[in-house]
Motif scaffolding. Structure first.
Motif, PDB file in Angstrom:
ATOM      1  N   GLY A   1       0.845  -1.199   0.000  1.00  0.00           N
ATOM      2  CA  GLY A   1       0.000   0.000   0.000  1.00  0.00           C
ATOM      3  C   GLY A   1       0.869   1.234   0.000  1.00  0.00           C
ATOM      4  O   GLY A   1       1.183   1.780   1.056  1.00  0.00           O
ATOM      5  N   ASP A   2       1.255   1.679  -1.183  1.00  0.00           N
ATOM      6  CA  ASP A   2       2.170   2.820  -1.309  1.00  0.00           C
ATOM      7  C   ASP A   2       1.456   4.140  -1.585  1.00  0.00           C
ATOM      8  O   ASP A   2       2.103   5.178  -1.681  1.00  0.00           O
ATOM      9  CB  ASP A   2       3.163   2.569  -2.443  1.00  0.00           C
ATOM     10  N   TYR A   3       0.136   4.126  -1.732  1.00  0.00           N
ATOM     11  CA  TYR A   3      -0.611   5.320  -2.108  1.00  0.00           C
ATOM     12  C   TYR A   3      -1.716   5.557  -1.085  1.00  0.00           C
ATOM     13  O   TYR A   3      -2.447   4.650  -0.724  1.00  0.00           O
ATOM     14  CB  TYR A   3      -1.215   5.155  -3.508  1.00  0.00           C
ATOM     15  N   ARG A   4      -1.832   6.789  -0.630  1.00  0.00           N
ATOM     16  CA  ARG A   4      -2.824   7.086   0.390  1.00  0.00           C
ATOM     17  C   ARG A   4      -4.087   7.699  -0.221  1.00  0.00           C
ATOM     18  O   ARG A   4      -4.037   8.367  -1.251  1.00  0.00           O
ATOM     19  CB  ARG A   4      -2.260   8.009   1.448  1.00  0.00           C
ATOM     20  N   ALA A   5      -5.191   7.464   0.471  1.00  0.00           N
ATOM     21  CA  ALA A   5      -6.482   8.030   0.085  1.00  0.00           C
ATOM     22  C   ALA A   5      -7.240   8.338   1.371  1.00  0.00           C
ATOM     23  O   ALA A   5      -7.201   7.545   2.315  1.00  0.00           O
ATOM     24  CB  ALA A   5      -7.249   7.033  -0.770  1.00  0.00           C
ATOM     25  N   PRO A   6      -7.907   9.479   1.457  1.00  0.00           N
ATOM     26  CA  PRO A   6      -8.598   9.837   2.704  1.00  0.00           C
ATOM     27  C   PRO A   6      -9.713   8.853   3.031  1.00  0.00           C
ATOM     28  O   PRO A   6     -10.395   8.347   2.145  1.00  0.00           O
ATOM     29  CB  PRO A   6      -9.150  11.233   2.425  1.00  0.00           C
ATOM     30  N   LYS A   7      -9.897   8.614   4.338  1.00  0.00           N
ATOM     31  CA  LYS A   7     -10.915   7.652   4.762  1.00  0.00           C
ATOM     32  C   LYS A   7     -12.328   8.207   4.621  1.00  0.00           C
ATOM     33  O   LYS A   7     -13.245   7.480   4.262  1.00  0.00           O
ATOM     34  CB  LYS A   7     -10.675   7.223   6.203  1.00  0.00           C
ATOM     35  N   SER A   8     -12.509   9.510   4.912  1.00  0.00           N
ATOM     36  CA  SER A   8     -13.846  10.096   4.811  1.00  0.00           C
ATOM     37  C   SER A   8     -13.744  11.605   4.647  1.00  0.00           C
ATOM     38  O   SER A   8     -12.702  12.196   4.892  1.00  0.00           O
ATOM     39  CB  SER A   8     -14.657   9.778   6.069  1.00  0.00           C
ATOM     40  N   ARG A   9     -14.863  12.201   4.281  1.00  0.00           N
ATOM     41  CA  ARG A   9     -14.922  13.649   4.118  1.00  0.00           C
ATOM     42  C   ARG A   9     -14.720  14.335   5.467  1.00  0.00           C
ATOM     43  O   ARG A   9     -14.110  15.387   5.554  1.00  0.00           O
ATOM     44  CB  ARG A   9     -16.272  14.040   3.519  1.00  0.00           C
ATOM     45  N   GLY A  10     -15.222  13.734   6.527  1.00  0.00           N
ATOM     46  CA  GLY A  10     -15.122  14.324   7.855  1.00  0.00           C
ATOM     47  C   GLY A  10     -13.739  14.218   8.466  1.00  0.00           C
ATOM     48  O   GLY A  10     -13.416  14.936   9.399  1.00  0.00           O
ATOM     49  N   ASN A  11     -12.923  13.313   7.956  1.00  0.00           N
ATOM     50  CA  ASN A  11     -11.586  13.129   8.518  1.00  0.00           C
ATOM     51  C   ASN A  11     -10.593  12.957   7.371  1.00  0.00           C
ATOM     52  O   ASN A  11     -10.259  11.844   6.992  1.00  0.00           O
ATOM     53  CB  ASN A  11     -11.573  11.917   9.451  1.00  0.00           C
ATOM     54  N   LEU A  12     -10.127  14.061   6.844  1.00  0.00           N
ATOM     55  CA  LEU A  12      -9.235  14.039   5.682  1.00  0.00           C
ATOM     56  C   LEU A  12      -7.776  13.789   6.060  1.00  0.00           C
ATOM     57  O   LEU A  12      -6.920  13.734   5.189  1.00  0.00           O
ATOM     58  CB  LEU A  12      -9.347  15.353   4.909  1.00  0.00           C
ATOM     59  N   ARG A  13      -7.488  13.624   7.339  1.00  0.00           N
ATOM     60  CA  ARG A  13      -6.107  13.400   7.772  1.00  0.00           C
ATOM     61  C   ARG A  13      -5.835  11.942   8.161  1.00  0.00           C
ATOM     62  O   ARG A  13      -4.761  11.623   8.629  1.00  0.00           O
ATOM     63  CB  ARG A  13      -5.766  14.332   8.913  1.00  0.00           C
ATOM     64  N   GLU A  14      -6.818  11.076   8.014  1.00  0.00           N
ATOM     65  CA  GLU A  14      -6.621   9.642   8.208  1.00  0.00           C
ATOM     66  C   GLU A  14      -6.777   8.976   6.851  1.00  0.00           C
ATOM     67  O   GLU A  14      -7.680   9.323   6.090  1.00  0.00           O
ATOM     68  CB  GLU A  14      -7.627   9.071   9.203  1.00  0.00           C
ATOM     69  N   PHE A  15      -5.892   8.011   6.559  1.00  0.00           N
ATOM     70  CA  PHE A  15      -5.822   7.477   5.210  1.00  0.00           C
ATOM     71  C   PHE A  15      -5.956   5.962   5.151  1.00  0.00           C
ATOM     72  O   PHE A  15      -5.585   5.253   6.080  1.00  0.00           O
ATOM     73  CB  PHE A  15      -4.480   7.862   4.559  1.00  0.00           C
ATOM     74  N   HIS A  16      -6.485   5.512   4.007  1.00  0.00           N
ATOM     75  CA  HIS A  16      -6.351   4.123   3.587  1.00  0.00           C
ATOM     76  C   HIS A  16      -5.066   4.079   2.765  1.00  0.00           C
ATOM     77  O   HIS A  16      -4.711   5.065   2.116  1.00  0.00           O
ATOM     78  CB  HIS A  16      -7.509   3.701   2.667  1.00  0.00           C
ATOM     79  N   TRP A  17      -4.394   2.957   2.765  1.00  0.00           N
ATOM     80  CA  TRP A  17      -3.192   2.790   1.944  1.00  0.00           C
ATOM     81  C   TRP A  17      -3.476   1.683   0.925  1.00  0.00           C
ATOM     82  O   TRP A  17      -3.835   0.575   1.294  1.00  0.00           O
ATOM     83  CB  TRP A  17      -1.985   2.446   2.798  1.00  0.00           C
ATOM     84  N   PHE A  18      -3.364   2.051  -0.372  1.00  0.00           N
ATOM     85  CA  PHE A  18      -3.692   1.138  -1.459  1.00  0.00           C
ATOM     86  C   PHE A  18      -2.511   0.974  -2.404  1.00  0.00           C
ATOM     87  O   PHE A  18      -1.615   1.817  -2.466  1.00  0.00           O
ATOM     88  CB  PHE A  18      -4.873   1.677  -2.282  1.00  0.00           C
ATOM     89  N   CYS A  19      -2.579  -0.091  -3.204  1.00  0.00           N
ATOM     90  CA  CYS A  19      -1.647  -0.228  -4.331  1.00  0.00           C
ATOM     91  C   CYS A  19      -2.138   0.700  -5.431  1.00  0.00           C
ATOM     92  O   CYS A  19      -3.236   1.270  -5.342  1.00  0.00           O
ATOM     93  CB  CYS A  19      -1.595  -1.689  -4.803  1.00  0.00           C
ATOM     94  N   LEU A  20      -1.354   0.890  -6.490  1.00  0.00           N
ATOM     95  CA  LEU A  20      -1.695   1.831  -7.552  1.00  0.00           C
ATOM     96  C   LEU A  20      -3.045   1.502  -8.185  1.00  0.00           C
ATOM     97  O   LEU A  20      -3.873   2.382  -8.395  1.00  0.00           O
ATOM     98  CB  LEU A  20      -0.585   1.871  -8.613  1.00  0.00           C
ATOM     99  N   GLU A  21      -3.295   0.252  -8.478  1.00  0.00           N
ATOM    100  CA  GLU A  21      -4.553  -0.142  -9.129  1.00  0.00           C
ATOM    101  C   GLU A  21      -5.760   0.184  -8.244  1.00  0.00           C
ATOM    102  O   GLU A  21      -6.757   0.749  -8.706  1.00  0.00           O
ATOM    103  CB  GLU A  21      -4.521  -1.644  -9.430  1.00  0.00           C
ATOM    104  N   HIS A  22      -5.676  -0.137  -6.958  1.00  0.00           N
ATOM    105  CA  HIS A  22      -6.812   0.079  -6.071  1.00  0.00           C
ATOM    106  C   HIS A  22      -6.988   1.550  -5.681  1.00  0.00           C
ATOM    107  O   HIS A  22      -8.117   1.983  -5.437  1.00  0.00           O
ATOM    108  CB  HIS A  22      -6.690  -0.820  -4.835  1.00  0.00           C
ATOM    109  N   VAL A  23      -5.907   2.320  -5.604  1.00  0.00           N
ATOM    110  CA  VAL A  23      -6.074   3.747  -5.309  1.00  0.00           C
ATOM    111  C   VAL A  23      -6.738   4.451  -6.484  1.00  0.00           C
ATOM    112  O   VAL A  23      -7.542   5.361  -6.307  1.00  0.00           O
ATOM    113  CB  VAL A  23      -4.750   4.434  -4.893  1.00  0.00           C
ATOM    114  N   ARG A  24      -6.443   4.009  -7.698  1.00  0.00           N
ATOM    115  CA  ARG A  24      -7.111   4.586  -8.874  1.00  0.00           C
ATOM    116  C   ARG A  24      -8.602   4.275  -8.844  1.00  0.00           C
ATOM    117  O   ARG A  24      -9.430   5.142  -9.123  1.00  0.00           O
ATOM    118  CB  ARG A  24      -6.478   4.056 -10.157  1.00  0.00           C
ATOM    119  N   ALA A  25      -8.952   3.056  -8.494  1.00  0.00           N
ATOM    120  CA  ALA A  25     -10.365   2.682  -8.411  1.00  0.00           C
ATOM    121  C   ALA A  25     -11.060   3.457  -7.283  1.00  0.00           C
ATOM    122  O   ALA A  25     -12.192   3.939  -7.444  1.00  0.00           O
ATOM    123  CB  ALA A  25     -10.496   1.180  -8.187  1.00  0.00           C
ATOM    124  N   TYR A  26     -10.402   3.598  -6.141  1.00  0.00           N
ATOM    125  CA  TYR A  26     -10.967   4.335  -5.009  1.00  0.00           C
ATOM    126  C   TYR A  26     -11.188   5.799  -5.383  1.00  0.00           C
ATOM    127  O   TYR A  26     -12.243   6.373  -5.104  1.00  0.00           O
ATOM    128  CB  TYR A  26     -10.026   4.220  -3.803  1.00  0.00           C
TER     129      TYR A  26
END
Length: 190
Positions: A31-56
């Motif tokens: 999981g080399d790419y981060r994505a925010p978990k929610s609109r209410g908390n933009l400073r906590e992240f999910h960590w995905f691979c390139l393919e899954h971060v693009r889908a997210y």
């Protein structure tokens, strides 16, 4: 010449990646790419691979679940970086006017003691008008006069009052009063 400050590509892995696996269920990649978990908390992240971060990211909708009014309010707040703002040249004059109005209404409703003070006999005659303009009481220090001058000059400057001629005249009176007070206080022995 070769540039040493190259901008990383948009799809380059995040250098702050924690080195864990992809958060997508069943994925064994890092999981080399981060994505925010929610609109209410933009400073906590999910960590995905390139393919899954693009889908997210393709399915991410910041405004999902918001009413049109909430979306409009969010967009308006974003234009000023979520900070309060006032029309150019007012420097928050509306809030100062609101505070003054509330104070007057409070005084009207509950009564205010406004003691009438006659000028003290030990005030030098040439300083009475200047002290009245500044709203100060004798004796006064040069530091107090300087601080009050800065406040009054900012408040009554024509640029902060849409070029008002009244503000310009008031600023002239403030400048004259300041010159009088400064000259007298600077010459006075401690």
């Amino acid at each position: 010449m070769i540039s040493t400050n190259r901008k990383p590509r948009a799809f380059a892995p995040d250098p702050a990646a924690p080195g864990q696996g992809c958060d997508s269920p069943g994925c064994a990649l890092n999981g080399d790419y981060r994505a925010p978990k929610s609109r209410g908390n933009l400073r906590e992240f999910h960590w995905f691979c390139l393919e899954h971060v693009r889908a997210y990211n393709a399915s991410w909708d910041y405004y999902k679940g918001m009413s049109p009014g909430e979306i409009e309010a969010e967009l308006r707040a974003d234009t000023s970086w979520q900070r309060p703002s006032w029309p150019l040249g007012q420097n928050g004059a509306a809030s100062r006017q609101q505070e003054a109005l509330e104070a007057e209404l409070r005084n009207f409703a509950f009564g205010a003691e406004r003691p009438h003070q006659a000028p003290r006999p030990n005030i030098p005659a040439e300083l009475r008008d200047a002290l009245e303009i500044f709203g100060l009481v004798w004796p006064v220090t040069l530091e107090t006069v300087k601080a009050k001058y800065k406040t009054l000059a900012k408040q009554h400057h024509p640029d902060a009052n849409q070029g008002s001629k009244q503000a310009e005249e008031r600023l002239k009176n403030i400048n004259l009063a300041y010159a009088t007070l400064r000259g007298k206080l600077a010459a006075a022995p401690d």
